[in-house]
Scaffold this active site. Structure first.
Site, PDB file in Angstrom:
ATOM      1  N   ASP A   1     -11.715   2.257   3.468  1.00 29.75           N
ATOM      2  CA  ASP A   1     -11.757   0.943   3.549  1.00 29.75           C
ATOM      3  C   ASP A   1     -13.192   0.517   3.351  1.00 29.75           C
ATOM      4  O   ASP A   1     -13.238  -0.528   3.168  1.00 29.75           O
ATOM      5  CB  ASP A   1     -11.180   0.284   4.722  1.00 29.75           C
ATOM      6  CG  ASP A   1      -9.833  -0.444   4.417  1.00 29.75           C
ATOM      7  OD1 ASP A   1      -9.876  -0.997   3.229  1.00 29.75           O
ATOM      8  OD2 ASP A   1      -9.274  -0.689   5.203  1.00 29.75           O
TER       9      ASP A   1
ATOM     10  N   GLN B   1      -5.393  -1.622   9.407  1.00 33.89           N
ATOM     11  CA  GLN B   1      -4.879  -2.996   8.991  1.00 33.89           C
ATOM     12  C   GLN B   1      -5.605  -3.994   9.886  1.00 33.89           C
ATOM     13  O   GLN B   1      -5.065  -3.902  11.104  1.00 33.89           O
ATOM     14  CB  GLN B   1      -3.280  -2.892   8.477  1.00 33.89           C
ATOM     15  CG  GLN B   1      -2.900  -4.213   7.880  1.00 33.89           C
ATOM     16  CD  GLN B   1      -3.596  -4.423   6.598  1.00 33.89           C
ATOM     17  OE1 GLN B   1      -3.793  -3.324   6.040  1.00 33.89           O
ATOM     18  NE2 GLN B   1      -3.854  -5.549   5.981  1.00 33.89           N
TER      19      GLN B   1
ATOM     20  N   LYS C   1       0.901  -1.302   0.096  1.00 36.49           N
ATOM     21  CA  LYS C   1       0.074  -0.018  -0.103  1.00 36.49           C
ATOM     22  C   LYS C   1       0.838   1.309  -0.214  1.00 36.49           C
ATOM     23  O   LYS C   1       0.708   2.393  -0.707  1.00 36.49           O
ATOM     24  CB  LYS C   1      -0.973  -0.002   1.196  1.00 36.49           C
ATOM     25  CG  LYS C   1      -2.040  -0.863   1.191  1.00 36.49           C
ATOM     26  CD  LYS C   1      -2.886  -1.337   2.393  1.00 36.49           C
ATOM     27  CE  LYS C   1      -3.849  -2.409   2.140  1.00 36.49           C
ATOM     28  NZ  LYS C   1      -4.530  -2.932   3.441  1.00 36.49           N
TER      29      LYS C   1
HETATM   30  N1  GUN Z   1      -6.726  -6.973   5.896  1.00 38.14           N
HETATM   31  C1  GUN Z   1      -6.933  -7.783   4.869  1.00 38.14           C
HETATM   32  N2  GUN Z   1      -7.418  -6.983   3.903  1.00 38.14           N
HETATM   33  C2  GUN Z   1      -7.571  -5.890   4.416  1.00 38.14           C
HETATM   34  C3  GUN Z   1      -8.148  -4.681   3.700  1.00 38.14           C
HETATM   35  O1  GUN Z   1      -8.497  -4.564   2.848  1.00 38.14           O
HETATM   36  N3  GUN Z   1      -8.159  -3.709   4.661  1.00 38.14           N
HETATM   37  C4  GUN Z   1      -7.636  -3.721   5.926  1.00 38.14           C
HETATM   38  N4  GUN Z   1      -7.730  -2.280   6.512  1.00 38.14           N
HETATM   39  N5  GUN Z   1      -7.164  -4.721   6.436  1.00 38.14           N
HETATM   40  C5  GUN Z   1      -7.128  -6.017   5.685  1.00 38.14           C
END
Ligand code: GUN
Length: 285
Positions: free
Chosen positions: A119, A96, A52
């Protein structure tokens, strides 16, 4: 011959367009900025977060990372989110997951204000998706919808079967597909006779996290297969939920792993962040 849906290439195209949007924002003195919070040392999360941050760099989005000790208290986590909610220079906040089990992730997600919830996990944004209103759609389901758009796959009237009911993928996917007039069935760990259900799927989307879970005998001829799984094999290789080699010759469209859904998830995060930035600066409703 199946069409292999190239998520990597599509994600690249989307990111190139977002880069231009980002440069336009810069000329107006606006800098888009994402804050990422990670708690503890989950190895897979570290890889996702690194990807990211690289993507932000590539698009021109500023990036701030908060790596919190696994022993942090719920109160301190919530205080940090509240501080970032108020910080004008931060346009989007991503926590996350997973976080340590003693912490309440639901409280943390609902503390991120809907305007910065890139998200799409705040219940207000989830509710808007359910009601088919404009919102931040969570990134993996949104990325899959963009793939359908790109490859002109119309879901209207199709039997879509989703394997997995997670809050991050399965549940938002239900509504993304329903909003496009699909007939949606969700299978999960307690579902009986999964094969009978998947054999009727015009579109099968697997998000179970088990290597080679979807075998050739489970799928309908000429169907569309979307593989959300990211599973690491003992030899270190990444593979999806679908037995790609044995399935691919039966289908019309299929996504590979890697290079399918994964890059799209990150591109959609960038997309949501730019949208949040524009909205916070009064450039869009
Ligand atoms: N953990 C696994 N996939 C994701 C995601 O798309 N966003 C977040 N915040 N955590 C994750």
């Amino acid at each position: 011959m199946p069409t292999i849906i190239d998520g990597k290439e599509l994600a690249k195209k989307i990111r190139a367009n977002l880069k231009i949007e980002c440069e336009e924002l810069n000329t107006k003195g606006i800098k888009a900025k994402l804050a990422v919070i990670m708690v503890g040392e989950d190895q897979a999360s570290k890889v996702y977060v690194r990807n990211k941050s690289k993507a932000c760099d590539d698009v021109g989005i500023e990036y701030e990372e908060y790596l919190l000790d696994e022993n942090i208290t719920q109160k301190d986590l919530i205080n940090l989110i509240n501080k970032l909610n108020k910080e004008k220079t931060i346009n989007g906040i991503l926590l996350q997951s997973p976080i340590p089990a003693n912490l309440d992730i639901n409280e943390a997600f609902r503390t991120i204000i809907p305007e910065k919830d890139v998200d799409g996990f705040n219940p207000v944004n989830v509710g808007r998706l359910v009601l088919d209103q404009d919102t931040f759609v969570s990134c993996t389901p949104f990325g899959i919808m963009k793939m359908f758009d790109e490859y002109k796959i119309d879901l209207s009237g199709k039997n879509v079967v989703i394997l997995g009911r997670s809050n991050i993928v399965g549940k938002p996917l239900i509504h993304c597909c329903l909003n496009r007039n699909a007939t949606v069935t969700v299978c999960h760990s307690k579902t009986q006779n999964i094969k009978q259900i998947t054999q009727n799927a015009d579109v099968l989307i697997s998000a179970v996290g088990k290597a080679h879970f979807v075998s050739a005998d489970m799928i309908k001829d000429n169907s569309i297969i979307i593989d959300v799984g990211i599973n690491r094999l003992e030899n270190g290789k990444i593979t999806g939920d679908v037995d790609f080699e044995n399935v691919k010759d039966k289908v019309e469209f299929i996504t590979p792993v890697p290079g399918g859904v994964g890059p799209m998830t990150i591109a959609m995060l960038m997309n949501n962040l730019i949208k949040a930035t524009k909205r916070q600066n009064g450039m869009i409703d």
